[in-house]
Design a protein around this motif. Structure first.
Motif, PDB file in Angstrom:
ATOM      1  N   TRP A   1      37.407  35.080 -17.837  1.00 57.97           N
ATOM      2  CA  TRP A   1      36.146  34.360 -18.022  1.00 57.97           C
ATOM      3  C   TRP A   1      35.190  35.158 -18.909  1.00 57.97           C
ATOM      4  N   ILE A   2      35.058  36.465 -18.665  1.00 59.51           N
ATOM      5  CA  ILE A   2      34.192  37.308 -19.502  1.00 59.51           C
ATOM      6  C   ILE A   2      34.666  37.280 -20.945  1.00 59.51           C
ATOM      7  N   ARG A   3      35.986  37.424 -21.148  1.00 54.97           N
ATOM      8  CA  ARG A   3      36.535  37.408 -22.508  1.00 54.97           C
ATOM      9  C   ARG A   3      36.226  36.098 -23.210  1.00 54.97           C
ATOM     10  N   ASP A   4      36.423  34.970 -22.509  1.00 52.12           N
ATOM     11  CA  ASP A   4      36.187  33.667 -23.126  1.00 52.12           C
ATOM     12  C   ASP A   4      34.706  33.461 -23.455  1.00 52.12           C
ATOM     13  N   GLN A   5      33.821  33.929 -22.581  1.00 54.48           N
ATOM     14  CA  GLN A   5      32.389  33.814 -22.855  1.00 54.48           C
ATOM     15  C   GLN A   5      32.015  34.607 -24.104  1.00 54.48           C
ATOM     16  N   ARG A   6      32.559  35.803 -24.243  1.00 52.49           N
ATOM     17  CA  ARG A   6      32.271  36.636 -25.413  1.00 52.49           C
ATOM     18  C   ARG A   6      32.817  35.994 -26.687  1.00 52.49           C
ATOM     19  N   LEU A   7      34.012  35.439 -26.603  1.00 52.23           N
ATOM     20  CA  LEU A   7      34.597  34.785 -27.779  1.00 52.23           C
ATOM     21  C   LEU A   7      33.763  33.573 -28.190  1.00 52.23           C
ATOM     22  N   GLU A   8      33.241  32.828 -27.229  1.00 53.00           N
ATOM     23  CA  GLU A   8      32.387  31.686 -27.552  1.00 53.00           C
ATOM     24  C   GLU A   8      31.127  32.137 -28.283  1.00 53.00           C
ATOM     25  N   ARG A   9      30.507  33.208 -27.811  1.00 53.16           N
ATOM     26  CA  ARG A   9      29.298  33.702 -28.479  1.00 53.16           C
ATOM     27  C   ARG A   9      29.630  34.190 -29.891  1.00 53.16           C
ATOM     28  N   CYS A  10      30.770  34.867 -30.053  1.00 50.28           N
ATOM     29  CA  CYS A  10      31.179  35.309 -31.389  1.00 50.28           C
ATOM     30  C   CYS A  10      31.418  34.118 -32.296  1.00 50.28           C
ATOM     31  N   ARG A  11      32.072  33.097 -31.773  1.00 53.32           N
ATOM     32  CA  ARG A  11      32.324  31.893 -32.571  1.00 53.32           C
ATOM     33  C   ARG A  11      31.006  31.261 -33.029  1.00 53.32           C
ATOM     34  N   ASP A  12      30.027  31.198 -32.130  1.00 54.16           N
ATOM     35  CA  ASP A  12      28.724  30.634 -32.502  1.00 54.16           C
ATOM     36  C   ASP A  12      28.057  31.462 -33.594  1.00 54.16           C
ATOM     37  N   ASP A  13      28.091  32.790 -33.456  1.00 48.67           N
ATOM     38  CA  ASP A  13      27.477  33.662 -34.463  1.00 48.67           C
ATOM     39  C   ASP A  13      28.159  33.529 -35.819  1.00 48.67           C
ATOM     40  N   LEU A  14      29.472  33.431 -35.815  1.00 50.09           N
ATOM     41  CA  LEU A  14      30.211  33.334 -37.085  1.00 50.09           C
ATOM     42  C   LEU A  14      29.927  32.018 -37.795  1.00 50.09           C
ATOM     43  N   ALA A  15      29.542  30.997 -37.060  1.00 55.94           N
ATOM     44  CA  ALA A  15      29.237  29.703 -37.660  1.00 55.94           C
ATOM     45  C   ALA A  15      27.765  29.550 -38.020  1.00 55.94           C
ATOM     46  N   ASP A  16      26.960  30.557 -37.702  1.00 53.32           N
ATOM     47  CA  ASP A  16      25.506  30.467 -37.868  1.00 53.32           C
ATOM     48  C   ASP A  16      25.069  31.145 -39.165  1.00 53.32           C
ATOM     49  N   PRO A  17      24.428  30.423 -40.088  1.00 50.51           N
ATOM     50  CA  PRO A  17      23.955  31.046 -41.332  1.00 50.51           C
ATOM     51  C   PRO A  17      22.994  32.200 -41.096  1.00 50.51           C
ATOM     52  N   ARG A  18      22.288  32.200 -39.972  1.00 52.20           N
ATOM     53  CA  ARG A  18      21.323  33.264 -39.701  1.00 52.20           C
ATOM     54  C   ARG A  18      22.001  34.611 -39.488  1.00 52.20           C
ATOM     55  N   THR A  19      23.281  34.598 -39.098  1.00 54.46           N
ATOM     56  CA  THR A  19      23.996  35.854 -38.872  1.00 54.46           C
ATOM     57  C   THR A  19      25.091  36.082 -39.911  1.00 54.46           C
ATOM     58  N   ALA A  20      24.980  35.398 -41.053  1.00 54.33           N
ATOM     59  CA  ALA A  20      25.993  35.546 -42.108  1.00 54.33           C
ATOM     60  C   ALA A  20      25.990  36.950 -42.707  1.00 54.33           C
ATOM     61  N   HIS A  21      24.888  37.689 -42.534  1.00 57.20           N
ATOM     62  CA  HIS A  21      24.814  39.042 -43.086  1.00 57.20           C
ATOM     63  C   HIS A  21      25.594  40.051 -42.242  1.00 57.20           C
ATOM     64  N   LEU A  22      25.994  39.670 -41.045  1.00 59.02           N
ATOM     65  CA  LEU A  22      26.750  40.563 -40.173  1.00 59.02           C
ATOM     66  C   LEU A  22      28.242  40.499 -40.502  1.00 59.02           C
ATOM     67  N   THR A  23      28.913  41.643 -40.488  1.00 59.73           N
ATOM     68  CA  THR A  23      30.357  41.648 -40.673  1.00 59.73           C
ATOM     69  C   THR A  23      31.029  41.119 -39.409  1.00 59.73           C
ATOM     70  N   VAL A  24      32.315  40.791 -39.508  1.00 60.13           N
ATOM     71  CA  VAL A  24      33.067  40.342 -38.337  1.00 60.13           C
ATOM     72  C   VAL A  24      33.037  41.414 -37.259  1.00 60.13           C
ATOM     73  N   ALA A  25      33.179  42.682 -37.662  1.00 57.37           N
ATOM     74  CA  ALA A  25      33.126  43.782 -36.691  1.00 57.37           C
ATOM     75  C   ALA A  25      31.758  43.850 -36.021  1.00 57.37           C
ATOM     76  N   ASN A  26      30.687  43.634 -36.798  1.00 60.99           N
ATOM     77  CA  ASN A  26      29.332  43.630 -36.223  1.00 60.99           C
ATOM     78  C   ASN A  26      29.185  42.536 -35.173  1.00 60.99           C
ATOM     79  N   VAL A  27      29.710  41.355 -35.486  1.00 58.94           N
ATOM     80  CA  VAL A  27      29.629  40.237 -34.544  1.00 58.94           C
ATOM     81  C   VAL A  27      30.378  40.573 -33.254  1.00 58.94           C
ATOM     82  N   ALA A  28      31.571  41.153 -33.396  1.00 59.46           N
ATOM     83  CA  ALA A  28      32.347  41.525 -32.211  1.00 59.46           C
ATOM     84  C   ALA A  28      31.587  42.545 -31.365  1.00 59.46           C
TER      85      ALA A  28
END
Length: 330
Positions: free
Chosen positions: A268-295
Motif C-alpha cells: 500500500w505504501i509503495r502504491d501510494q508513492r507511485l501514484e504521487r510520482c505519477r501525478d508529479d510527472l504529469a504536472d507541468p509545475r514539476t517539469a523542472h524536476l528530474t525523474v530521480a528528483n520526483v522519486a
C-alpha cells in the motif's frame, strides 16, 4: 475559497482587487476568485467600495492561502462542480469576521478563531456578511483517505479551534498567514509537512470515530493509519514497522488490518508513492524536476528501482509517462 494551483512547488501568488469604482472592483474580484478557485458564482451582498486580496502558495503536498475581502458570497452549483478540473478539500481558519458555509444539507456559522471544512468536488455556498480574513489549507482527498464526490463528515464540518489538534493548526495558520510569500523552498517544504500532519490529525476527529463493534473499530484504526502514512509519504523512514510503532500495535496486527483490503502495508505504501510520482510527472509545475528528483520527493531513493516499479505498475517508464502526459496538454 482558497487559491488554485500555483506554478511551481513553492510558488506564491499575491492577487488584489484594484481600488477603483465599486462595480469595477468587485468585477475584478470575481474574476480573481474564479481564476484561483475554479468555476464559482460570486455575488455582491453589500453596496459601496469593495476590496479583496488573495496570497497563496504551494507547500509540499498542500496549498495555503490567505484571503481578505469585503462582504460577498460564493457558490459552486452541481453544474459548476462537474466543470471544475481541480476539486480539493479545504480546511479553513477564520481570523476575523464570520462565514456561513452550507454543503450537502448541512449549514454552519463560523466565527473568528474557529475552523471549518468543505469539499470542492460537491456543491457548496459560503456567505460573508462582514469583512473577512481567513487562511485556508487546500489538499487532495487522498491525504485523509477520502474520495472526491462521495459524501463524508467533512462537508460543512466545524472545529472550535481551542481543543485538540485544531489548536495547533489554527495557531500555525495564524502565524503563517502574513508570511506566505516569505518562505524559501526548504522552509516551505517543512511547513507543508507540518500542515499535512496537522490536517490529518484535525480531520481524524471527524473521520476516525470508532463507531460500534470491532469491525468498525478496525476500520477507524486503519483509516487513522492511512492518514498518518499519507502525510509522511515523502519520508524514507516510512515503513510498516514505523506505522505499527506509531499506533502502538504489532506488525502482525497491522498486516491483518491491510489484509482485510486485500493488500499489505508495504504494498500500500509503495502504491501510494507511485501514484504521487505519477501525478508529479504529469504536472507541468514539476517539469523542472528530474525523474530521480520526483522519486526522492516521495521517499523512493533508488531511481533505477523506481523506474522498474513504475513500469510494472503503469506499463510505461517514468520518462515515457511524463512525455506522453505533457504532450497531451499541448
Amino acid at each position: 475559497m482558497t487559491s488554485g494551483q500555483t506554478d511551481s512547488p513553492t510558488a506564491v501568488r499575491a492577487l488584489r482587487a484594484p481600488d477603483s469604482r465599486p462595480r469595477q472592483s468587485f468585477h475584478a474580484w470575481g474574476k480573481m476568485v474564479d481564476d484561483a478557485c475554479g468555476p464559482l458564482h460570486v455575488y455582491r451582498t453589500e453596496p459601496g467600495e469593495f476590496r479583496g486580496a488573495i496570497s497563496a502558495g504551494t507547500f509540499g503536498t498542500v496549498q495555503l492561502a490567505s484571503i481578505e475581502a469585503g462582504p460577498h458570497s460564493v457558490e459552486r452549483t452541481e453544474r459548476l462542480a462537474r466543470r471544475a478540473e481541480f476539486t480539493p478539500l479545504h480546511l479553513t481558519c477564520v481570523l476575523d469576521g464570520e462565514v456561513r458555509v452550507s454543503q450537502g444539507g448541512r449549514t454552519a456559522v463560523v466565527r473568528a478563531g474557529s475552523l471549518f471544512s468543505y469539499d470542492g468536488s460537491h456543491p457548496f455556498r459560503m456567505s460573508m456578511r462582514w469583512p473577512i480574513h481567513m487562511v485556508s489549507v487546500k489538499f487532495d482527498h487522498r491525504l485523509v483517505d477520502l474520495r472526491a464526490r462521495l459524501e463524508h463528515p467533512l462537508w460543512a464540518a466545524t472545529w472550535c479551534g481551542t481543543q485538540g489538534a485544531s489548536v495547533l493548526l489554527a495557531g500555525l495558520l495564524r502565524t503563517a498567514a502574513p508570511h506566505i510569500a516569505d518562505f524559501d523552498r526548504t522552509v516551505a517544504d517543512q511547513l507543508g509537512s507540518s500542515l499535512a500532519s496537522l490536517v490529518t490529525a484535525v480531520c481524524a476527529e471527524k473521520l476516525g470515530a470508532a463507531g460500534a463493534g470491532p469491525a468498525a473499530a478496525r476500520r477507524a484504526l486503519l483509516h487513522r493509519i492511512k492518514m498518518f502514512a499519507r502525510a509522511r509519504l515523502n519520508s524514507s523512514d516510512l515503513c510498516p514497522s514505523m506505522l505499527a510503532r506509531s499506533h502502538n500495535i504489532s506488525l502482525r496486527y497491522l498486516q491483518l488490518l491491510f489484509q482485510e483490503e486485500n493488500t499489505s502495508p508495504a504494498l500500500w505504501i509503495r502504491d501510494q508513492r507511485l501514484e504521487r510520482c505519477r501525478d508529479d510527472l504529469a504536472d507541468p509545475r514539476t517539469a523542472h524536476l528530474t525523474v530521480a528528483n520526483v522519486a526522492e520527493r516521495w521517499g523512493l531513493d533508488s531511481a533505477s528501482h523506481f523506474s522498474k516499479l513504475f513500469r510494472e505498475r503503469y506499463g510505461l517508464t517514468p520518462r515515457e509517462w511524463r512525455r506522453q502526459s505533457l504532450l497531451s496538454r499541448t
